[in-house]
Write a protein that holds these residues in place. Structure first.
Motif, PDB file in Angstrom:
ATOM      1  N   SER A  63       7.088 -10.847  -2.463  1.00 50.41           N
ATOM      2  CA  SER A  63       7.943  -9.810  -1.884  1.00 50.41           C
ATOM      3  C   SER A  63       7.829  -8.498  -2.639  1.00 50.41           C
ATOM      4  CB  SER A  63       9.396 -10.287  -1.862  1.00 50.41           C
ATOM      5  OG  SER A  63       9.891 -10.473  -3.175  1.00 50.41           O
ATOM      6  N   TRP A  64       7.370  -8.554  -3.902  1.00 50.97           N
ATOM      7  CA  TRP A  64       7.232  -7.295  -4.653  1.00 50.97           C
ATOM      8  C   TRP A  64       6.165  -6.376  -4.063  1.00 50.97           C
ATOM      9  CZ3 TRP A  64       2.299  -7.620  -6.262  1.00 50.97           C
ATOM     10  CH2 TRP A  64       1.795  -8.830  -6.742  1.00 50.97           C
ATOM     11  N   LEU A  65       5.309  -6.883  -3.195  1.00 51.89           N
ATOM     12  CA  LEU A  65       4.349  -6.011  -2.519  1.00 51.89           C
ATOM     13  C   LEU A  65       5.063  -4.926  -1.715  1.00 51.89           C
ATOM     14  CD1 LEU A  65       1.864  -8.689  -1.128  1.00 51.89           C
ATOM     15  CD2 LEU A  65       1.322  -6.972  -2.870  1.00 51.89           C
ATOM     16  N   LEU A  66       6.242  -5.247  -1.188  1.00 56.93           N
ATOM     17  CA  LEU A  66       6.962  -4.326  -0.317  1.00 56.93           C
ATOM     18  C   LEU A  66       7.471  -3.099  -1.062  1.00 56.93           C
ATOM     19  CD1 LEU A  66       8.946  -7.031   1.670  1.00 56.93           C
ATOM     20  CD2 LEU A  66       7.028  -5.676   2.533  1.00 56.93           C
ATOM     21  N   ARG A  67       7.464  -3.142  -2.371  1.00 56.11           N
ATOM     22  CA  ARG A  67       7.904  -1.986  -3.154  1.00 56.11           C
ATOM     23  C   ARG A  67       6.892  -0.848  -3.105  1.00 56.11           C
ATOM     24  NH1 ARG A  67      12.079  -3.086  -6.738  1.00 56.11           N
ATOM     25  NH2 ARG A  67      11.371  -1.457  -8.174  1.00 56.11           N
ATOM     26  N   GLU A  68       5.650  -1.166  -2.725  1.00 51.30           N
ATOM     27  CA  GLU A  68       4.618  -0.133  -2.598  1.00 51.30           C
ATOM     28  C   GLU A  68       4.850   0.637  -1.298  1.00 51.30           C
ATOM     29  OE1 GLU A  68       2.142   0.574  -4.669  1.00 51.30           O
ATOM     30  OE2 GLU A  68       1.836  -1.186  -5.938  1.00 51.30           O
ATOM     31  N   LYS A  69       5.296   1.876  -1.402  1.00 50.67           N
ATOM     32  CA  LYS A  69       5.611   2.640  -0.202  1.00 50.67           C
ATOM     33  C   LYS A  69       4.375   2.828   0.664  1.00 50.67           C
ATOM     34  CE  LYS A  69       9.643   5.155  -1.892  1.00 50.67           C
ATOM     35  NZ  LYS A  69      10.260   6.489  -2.101  1.00 50.67           N
ATOM     36  N   GLY A  70       4.533   2.521   1.963  1.00 54.10           N
ATOM     37  CA  GLY A  70       3.447   2.717   2.899  1.00 54.10           C
ATOM     38  C   GLY A  70       2.383   1.641   2.868  1.00 54.10           C
ATOM     39  N   ILE A  71       2.579   0.597   2.092  1.00 49.32           N
ATOM     40  CA  ILE A  71       1.575  -0.452   1.983  1.00 49.32           C
ATOM     41  C   ILE A  71       1.327  -1.113   3.341  1.00 49.32           C
ATOM     42  CG2 ILE A  71       3.221  -2.289   1.394  1.00 49.32           C
ATOM     43  CD1 ILE A  71       1.103  -3.388  -0.556  1.00 49.32           C
ATOM     44  N   ARG A  72       0.058  -1.380   3.637  1.00 44.90           N
ATOM     45  CA  ARG A  72      -0.310  -2.078   4.866  1.00 44.90           C
ATOM     46  C   ARG A  72      -0.844  -3.450   4.467  1.00 44.90           C
ATOM     47  NH1 ARG A  72      -4.508   0.351   7.122  1.00 44.90           N
ATOM     48  NH2 ARG A  72      -4.839   1.828   5.442  1.00 44.90           N
ATOM     49  N   ILE A  73       0.042  -4.427   4.565  1.00 46.76           N
ATOM     50  CA  ILE A  73      -0.254  -5.785   4.110  1.00 46.76           C
ATOM     51  C   ILE A  73      -1.278  -6.441   5.027  1.00 46.76           C
ATOM     52  CG2 ILE A  73       0.802  -8.088   3.910  1.00 46.76           C
ATOM     53  CD1 ILE A  73       3.295  -6.626   2.809  1.00 46.76           C
ATOM     54  N   ARG A  74      -2.173  -7.223   4.432  1.00 43.57           N
ATOM     55  CA  ARG A  74      -3.241  -7.943   5.139  1.00 43.57           C
ATOM     56  C   ARG A  74      -4.233  -6.972   5.785  1.00 43.57           C
ATOM     57  NH1 ARG A  74      -1.107 -12.376   9.050  1.00 43.57           N
ATOM     58  NH2 ARG A  74      -3.234 -13.157   8.789  1.00 43.57           N
ATOM     59  N   THR A  75      -4.513  -5.880   5.093  1.00 42.06           N
ATOM     60  CA  THR A  75      -5.543  -4.937   5.526  1.00 42.06           C
ATOM     61  C   THR A  75      -6.329  -4.488   4.296  1.00 42.06           C
ATOM     62  OG1 THR A  75      -4.343  -2.843   5.206  1.00 42.06           O
ATOM     63  CG2 THR A  75      -3.880  -4.072   7.241  1.00 42.06           C
ATOM     64  N   SER A  76      -7.328  -3.642   4.546  1.00 38.63           N
ATOM     65  CA  SER A  76      -8.154  -3.121   3.456  1.00 38.63           C
ATOM     66  C   SER A  76      -7.481  -1.974   2.705  1.00 38.63           C
ATOM     67  CB  SER A  76      -9.507  -2.655   4.013  1.00 38.63           C
ATOM     68  OG  SER A  76      -9.318  -1.707   5.053  1.00 38.63           O
ATOM     69  N   ASP A  77      -6.229  -1.691   3.027  1.00 41.38           N
ATOM     70  CA  ASP A  77      -5.460  -0.680   2.309  1.00 41.38           C
ATOM     71  C   ASP A  77      -5.544  -0.937   0.807  1.00 41.38           C
ATOM     72  OD1 ASP A  77      -3.595   1.134   1.374  1.00 41.38           O
ATOM     73  OD2 ASP A  77      -1.854   0.044   2.158  1.00 41.38           O
ATOM     74  N   GLU A  78      -5.946   0.072   0.056  1.00 42.18           N
ATOM     75  CA  GLU A  78      -6.125  -0.086  -1.377  1.00 42.18           C
ATOM     76  C   GLU A  78      -4.832  -0.470  -2.083  1.00 42.18           C
ATOM     77  OE1 GLU A  78      -7.732  -0.308  -5.177  1.00 42.18           O
ATOM     78  OE2 GLU A  78      -8.598  -0.493  -3.179  1.00 42.18           O
ATOM     79  N   LYS A  79      -3.686  -0.049  -1.563  1.00 43.90           N
ATOM     80  CA  LYS A  79      -2.412  -0.437  -2.176  1.00 43.90           C
ATOM     81  C   LYS A  79      -2.219  -1.948  -2.141  1.00 43.90           C
ATOM     82  CE  LYS A  79       0.164   3.816  -1.203  1.00 43.90           C
ATOM     83  NZ  LYS A  79       1.318   4.407  -0.468  1.00 43.90           N
ATOM     84  N   PHE A  80      -2.743  -2.574  -1.097  1.00 46.65           N
ATOM     85  CA  PHE A  80      -2.675  -4.031  -0.988  1.00 46.65           C
ATOM     86  C   PHE A  80      -3.807  -4.687  -1.765  1.00 46.65           C
ATOM     87  CE2 PHE A  80      -3.727  -7.928   1.612  1.00 46.65           C
ATOM     88  CZ  PHE A  80      -2.638  -8.672   1.198  1.00 46.65           C
ATOM     89  N   MET A  81      -5.020  -4.172  -1.592  1.00 39.79           N
ATOM     90  CA  MET A  81      -6.192  -4.833  -2.167  1.00 39.79           C
ATOM     91  C   MET A  81      -6.214  -4.786  -3.693  1.00 39.79           C
ATOM     92  SD  MET A  81      -7.866  -6.461   0.028  1.00 39.79           S
ATOM     93  CE  MET A  81      -9.192  -6.895  -1.104  1.00 39.79           C
ATOM     94  N   MET A  82      -5.592  -3.775  -4.295  1.00 36.40           N
ATOM     95  CA  MET A  82      -5.589  -3.743  -5.761  1.00 36.40           C
ATOM     96  C   MET A  82      -4.862  -4.969  -6.320  1.00 36.40           C
ATOM     97  SD  MET A  82      -2.708  -0.774  -6.524  1.00 36.40           S
ATOM     98  CE  MET A  82      -2.558  -1.163  -8.254  1.00 36.40           C
ATOM     99  N   HIS A  83      -3.830  -5.419  -5.624  1.00 34.58           N
ATOM    100  CA  HIS A  83      -3.096  -6.603  -6.065  1.00 34.58           C
ATOM    101  C   HIS A  83      -3.874  -7.880  -5.735  1.00 34.58           C
ATOM    102  CE1 HIS A  83       0.420  -4.289  -7.190  1.00 34.58           C
ATOM    103  NE2 HIS A  83       0.451  -3.726  -5.994  1.00 34.58           N
ATOM    104  N   VAL A  84      -4.517  -7.905  -4.558  1.00 31.78           N
ATOM    105  CA  VAL A  84      -5.317  -9.075  -4.189  1.00 31.78           C
ATOM    106  C   VAL A  84      -6.447  -9.278  -5.196  1.00 31.78           C
ATOM    107  CG1 VAL A  84      -6.811 -10.092  -2.436  1.00 31.78           C
ATOM    108  CG2 VAL A  84      -4.752  -8.848  -1.732  1.00 31.78           C
ATOM    109  N   ARG A  85      -7.124  -8.195  -5.575  1.00 31.43           N
ATOM    110  CA  ARG A  85      -8.240  -8.318  -6.526  1.00 31.43           C
ATOM    111  C   ARG A  85      -7.782  -8.907  -7.851  1.00 31.43           C
ATOM    112  NH1 ARG A  85      -9.967  -3.365  -4.268  1.00 31.43           N
ATOM    113  NH2 ARG A  85      -8.879  -2.203  -5.904  1.00 31.43           N
TER     114      ARG A  85
END
Length: 649
Positions: free
Chosen positions: A130-152
């Motif tokens: 759920s802490w992913l949601l703290r990233e403003k504008g994050i697009r979860i389950r996409t190539s959005d760098e805000k999401f992918m930096m955490h996935v990596r």
């Protein structure tokens, strides 16, 4: 009569030169013909002490493979902080995935690994933290760098840990899934299309290759619905379904000619939302479809073979649209009407599967005897020894956050600034005047259920009416705060319960916060300046609660939230079910561990309590009821399900 080889002896004798291959119309494993007969169980839904029992029962049925998801939110509860069995979280005893993989191999099973990062699974937020949601504008389950930096970061840690367990390195893992049912993210129910992101899928594939994952990479969707939209040409495609196997496999052949046919998920049963009737499927119909798959012929993994339990607050939810009014939270039990029950017992489906695999599997290998199931037993009814009232509980809230505006759970500056994942959250407004007939209004929706207190007295009484005030279906709901007299210098508490984040749907349905944040009005005037108190019910907090009062009929609260403590003293441990019949809504806590939710709305009316969570000697069971605690606690030797739609307490 010659002794049959084990599975590993048959497929690895003479050395390992190749893993699972889909480069022809049938599978080969180490250059030998292979049909995958799998079953799903999820290690974090089963006490680790029972992993071997469940896996041996799977192998005894004739399965050659076990499938498991990997829950990101449990393994990385805070960015860069991990728990793989010794991380100190409340769930650490369920998270030693290395141990699970070793036991699977010892029990002569191969493994399908589905690491996500999203896993669906009727599980809290599909396994996403759920802490992913703290990233403003994050697009979860996409190539959005805000999401992918955490996935990596997460995948580098996870895959490095697991790469040594691959089949070609002498381990059990024969296939690894890339993402999960990604085709389902496209254009659902007339919403604007949110086309799956092929760049994202390729990034995940490359992450796996970079981190030395060399086994077969695959995706799974329902091909007649989504075609190849959730996959890539470089990935092997499989099917998920519960009907029409020939149609699904024929579509797969069209999409990827000259490849094997496989169902990653043939649904052996189904799950339940709160307020529904308990799902019970037709065992013979299940077997008929299973036989059709085997006869096709195709490889097949049964989802689930053993479902287990959504411990604590870990159940997920479904949404049919982006509107909160469509929200449907899942129950604690993940029994799934599977071949092995929630408590690990054999069902009719188990024996049907065993008979069919004996009939259709041409490769005979050594199988163990079916382990004897340990039947749950009921303990004697307990009487409450101590209690804490609502006022006693909130006086011990571990955090108080002052804020002009309402904040969602996820945006609270707690837990090393990662917010609140689970539990309850209290929004308190102090020093306010309540006039006779004052109306409190919630702007928008409640996420997910709400009770209102005035000066620590419960105002709301709605236990079961989901269309009424206090629940997620009602938009802009309102309630009268005082019908009798003006109240000066009052304190209003809005107690919100997170009933589980959505785990399935198009990409827009993964932007979901819990609690209140859209606004609260009293007599049409918006209220600001709140004290916010999260109640996460962590084990450390649960076991250190103070100020317990001795229970008796004259002192125990009759209305309003409370904690009632029961002492269970036993000479030996065994599985049981806590009978929650007659309780209203809340959670059960055993020796500090949140076991699960209870709610009289049904269908679930008992909570599975496995022996490993109990101690010989003294055990403390605490029941939190949002409306009215009881003074007695009963047990059962069988699960209890029914729908109780009365609204009295």
């Amino acid at each position: 009569m010659a002794t049959l080889p084990t599975l590993y002896e048959y497929y690895t004798g003479g050395g390992i030169t190749q893993g699972l291959s889909a480069n022809q119309p049938y599978f080969t494993l180490n250059n030998r013909n292979f049909t995958l007969y799998g079953g799903s169980t999820h290690y974090w839904r089963v006490p680790s002490e029972y992993w071997r029992d469940r896996l041996r029962k799977m192998r005894a049925a004739g399965l050659n493979t076990v499938e498991t998801y990997v829950p990101w939110n449990l393994h990385e509860p805070e960015p860069g902080k991990y728990d793989f069995g010794a991380g100190g979280t409340d769930m650490q005893d369920f998270l030693d995935i290395e141990k699970f993989l070793k036991i699977a191999q010892e029990e002569d099973l191969f493994v399908i690994l589905r690491p996500g990062p999203y896993i669906c699974s009727e599980y809290e937020f599909g396994g996403l933290p759920s802490w992913l949601l703290r990233e403003k504008g994050i697009r979860i389950r996409t190539s959005d760098e805000k999401f992918m930096m955490h996935v990596r970061r997460y995948f580098t840690t996870l895959l490095t840990l697991l790469s040594v367990f691959q089949f070609t390195k002498g381990g059990p893992i024969i296939a690894v899934q890339v993402e999960n049912e990604y085709g389902n993210t496209e254009n659902r129910n007339g919403n604007p299309p949110s086309i799956p992101d092929s760049v994202y899928l390729e990034q995940l594939r490359q992450l796996m290759l970079t981190n030395n994952i060399t086994e077969l990479l695959f995706t799974s969707d329902t091909p007649t619905n989504h075609g190849s939209v959730g996959s890539l040409p470089t990935l092997f495609q499989t099917a998920n379904f519960n009907t029409n196997p020939e149609g699904q496999f024929n579509k797969l052949k069209e999409l990827q000619p000259n490849k094997p046919s496989m169902a990653t998920e043939y649904w052996s049963g189904w799950f339940n939302h709160w307020s529904e009737k308990q799902y019970v499927g037709d065992a013979q119909n299940f077997a008929n479809i299973y036989e059709t798959i085997l006869r096709y012929p195709a490889s097949v993994n049964l989802y689930m073979f053993h479902g287990g339990t959504n411990w604590g607050f870990l159940n997920g939810a479904n949404m049919n649209s982006v509107e909160q009014s469509s929200y449907q939270p899942d129950i604690t039990s993940y029994d799934y009407d599977a071949p092995l029950s929630e408590s690990g017992d054999y069902t009719e489906k188990y024996w049907l599967v065993k008979d069919l695999l004996e009939k259709y599997n041409p490769i005979k290998t050594k199988l163990p005897e079916e382990p004897v199931s340990s039947k749950p037993r009921a303990f004697s009814t307990l009487v409450s020894t101590q209690f804490l009232s609502y006022e006693d509980i909130i006086a011990q809230a571990p955090h108080t956050v002052s804020s002009r505006d309402l904040l969602a759970m996820e945006n609270l500056p707690i837990n090393n600034n990662t917010g609140q994942q689970f539990g309850y959250i209290i929004y308190r407004k102090e020093s306010i005047t309540i006039n006779k007939g004052s109306l409190l209004k919630i702007k928008g929706y409640v996420y997910d259920s709400l009770n209102v207190y005035v000066n620590n007295v419960l105002v709301t009484r709605n236990v079961v009416d989901l269309d009424g005030f206090g629940y997620w279906r009602l938009k802009d709901g309102s309630i009268s705060l005082s019908s009798h007299e003006k109240i000066e210098n009052a304190t209003i508490d809005l107690v919100v319960c997170n009933m589980g984040r959505n785990n399935f749907g198009d990409l827009s349905q993964f932007q979901q916060f819990r609690g209140l944040w859209e606004g609260v009005l009293i007599d049409d005037k918006e209220i600001f300046d709140w004290k916010i108190m999260p109640l996460e019910f962590t084990k450390a907090w649960n076991t250190n609660l103070k100020g317990w009062r001795d229970s008796d009929n004259s002192t125990s609260p009759s209305v309003g939230a409370g904690l009632n403590k029961f002492e269970l003293i036993i000479l030996d441990t065994h599985d049981t079910f806590i009978d929650m019949t007659g309780w209203n809504k809340g959670i059960a806590i055993v020796n500090g561990f949140v076991l699960g939710r209870h709610w009289k709305i049904g269908p679930q009316q008992s909570l599975y309590l496995p022996a490993p969570l109990l101690n010989i000697g003294k055990n403390e069971i605490i029941i939190f009821d949002e409306f009215s605690p009881k003074n007695e606690l009963a047990f059962s030797d069988v699960p209890i399900h029914f729908n109780n739609m009365t609204n009295s307490f």
